[in-house]
Design a protein around this motif. Sequence first.
Motif, mmCIF file in Angstrom:
data_model
loop_
_atom_site.group_PDB
_atom_site.id
_atom_site.type_symbol
_atom_site.label_atom_id
_atom_site.label_comp_id
_atom_site.label_asym_id
_atom_site.label_seq_id
_atom_site.Cartn_x
_atom_site.Cartn_y
_atom_site.Cartn_z
ATOM 1 N N SER A 53 0.842 -1.208 0.000
ATOM 2 C CA SER A 53 0.000 0.000 0.000
ATOM 3 C C SER A 53 0.872 1.251 0.000
ATOM 4 O O SER A 53 0.573 2.225 -0.702
ATOM 5 N N ALA A 54 1.944 1.213 0.787
ATOM 6 C CA ALA A 54 2.852 2.367 0.821
ATOM 7 C C ALA A 54 3.513 2.570 -0.538
ATOM 8 O O ALA A 54 3.781 3.701 -0.948
ATOM 9 N N GLY A 55 3.771 1.465 -1.250
ATOM 10 C CA GLY A 55 4.400 1.548 -2.560
ATOM 11 C C GLY A 55 3.502 2.175 -3.612
ATOM 12 O O GLY A 55 3.973 2.658 -4.644
ATOM 13 N N VAL A 57 1.759 4.803 -3.122
ATOM 14 C CA VAL A 57 1.715 6.250 -2.911
ATOM 15 C C VAL A 57 3.086 6.833 -3.242
ATOM 16 O O VAL A 57 4.058 6.568 -2.551
ATOM 17 N N SER A 58 3.139 7.592 -4.328
ATOM 18 C CA SER A 58 4.407 8.183 -4.751
ATOM 19 C C SER A 58 4.442 9.658 -4.401
ATOM 20 O O SER A 58 3.414 10.333 -4.465
ATOM 21 N N PRO A 59 5.629 10.159 -4.067
ATOM 22 C CA PRO A 59 5.731 11.610 -3.897
ATOM 23 C C PRO A 59 5.461 12.279 -5.233
ATOM 24 O O PRO A 59 5.838 11.735 -6.273
ATOM 25 N N PRO A 60 4.782 13.419 -5.249
ATOM 26 C CA PRO A 60 4.466 14.065 -6.528
ATOM 27 C C PRO A 60 5.722 14.551 -7.239
ATOM 28 O O PRO A 60 6.710 14.889 -6.590
ATOM 29 N N GLY B 20 9.207 8.899 -8.105
ATOM 30 C CA GLY B 20 8.812 8.314 -6.815
ATOM 31 C C GLY B 20 9.783 7.233 -6.381
ATOM 32 O O GLY B 20 10.233 7.200 -5.230
ATOM 33 N N ARG B 24 12.454 7.116 -3.188
ATOM 34 C CA ARG B 24 12.478 6.034 -2.198
ATOM 35 C C ARG B 24 13.852 5.404 -2.081
ATOM 36 O O ARG B 24 14.253 4.953 -1.008
ATOM 37 N N ILE B 117 0.563 5.565 6.029
ATOM 38 C CA ILE B 117 1.549 5.396 4.957
ATOM 39 C C ILE B 117 2.799 6.268 5.208
ATOM 40 O O ILE B 117 3.929 5.781 5.071
ATOM 41 N N TRP B 121 6.803 5.011 5.532
ATOM 42 C CA TRP B 121 7.944 5.558 4.790
ATOM 43 C C TRP B 121 8.998 6.125 5.716
ATOM 44 O O TRP B 121 10.201 6.014 5.455
ATOM 45 N N MET B 140 7.419 -3.372 -2.329
ATOM 46 C CA MET B 140 6.607 -2.178 -2.575
ATOM 47 C C MET B 140 6.345 -1.966 -4.058
ATOM 48 O O MET B 140 5.289 -1.472 -4.438
ATOM 49 N N TYR B 141 7.311 -2.291 -4.898
ATOM 50 C CA TYR B 141 7.120 -2.097 -6.342
ATOM 51 C C TYR B 141 6.884 -3.412 -7.071
ATOM 52 O O TYR B 141 6.779 -3.425 -8.297
#
Lengths: 101, 191
Positions: A53-55, A57-60, B20, B24, B117, B121, B140-141
């Motif tokens: 779930s955390a994966g 959500v990407s930073p913009p 993104g 990370r 979330i 992180w 995550m990916y």
Amino acid sequence: MISCADAVQRLWSYLEDELTATDRQAVDDHLAFCRRCCGEAEFAAELRHLLASAGEVSPPLPDDVESRLLAVLDTFETFDDAETADSADQPGGNEEVQRDS
Amino acid sequence: MPDTTEFKEVVRPHLPWLFGLACRLAGDDAEDVLQDALVKAYRHYDQLRDRQATAAWLRQILVNQVRDRHRHAARHAEEVPVDQDDESTSLYRRLVDEDPLPYSDSLHLDFLSCFTIPDVWAVLDDLPDHYRTPLVLVHMYGVPTREAANALGVPLGTLLSQLHRGRQRFEDALWAYAEKHELLADRQGAL
């Protein structure tokens, strides 16, 4: 029958479906009678879900960053153009050097 | 050199998720790493035969850049962290033993539900690179372990070991984070 330590060691590969059929069966057999490892498996599955779930959500990507990233490629285009022009001029340049010498 | 306009059209849709992933994996160096990766992709654009594989191709190049940067940093570090293979207590067992949420019927699941979330992180960002990178790629990916091992240039066994220890470190860090930020106290009040 595998031990609890062995079962726990293999749980994530089990959840990722990356075990061989034999190893998967061994974990299944263990989980069938070990209540504590069932708890471990349930917890690992939930933790895996939390990570996934955390994966999602990407930073913009800020507009200025996108512009800078793509602008670098323009410098290559400019460089290419200059290189092409240089190579087109090359024979003349060589002639000039030869004349000077 | 390939046509710049065409290359931009191909990579532009991938930039948000690439950025993104770069954030990370490389933190504050994300933009630099991604820029290096794009330059490398541009120079080797002729190697991309199947457009359907663009995402995987770009990801591979980005991960290579991150790996090179980590290696360079490790060479210049005074001390390279090496974990011994340990048999630390799993977070699940610690939760059962310490029972931090005594009124919960589903203790371990309630514990995880304390984390947002951004919390996850924050915990991941504090892990050493050699643990965080495999965790991010695989869990995550969704990168298959063999592909992740190939991208990171390590044998599959090494990657699996890094994942195992990385998960242990992540679980320990979750517990420490929950205590530090009093997530359990907040949850106890809600139960």
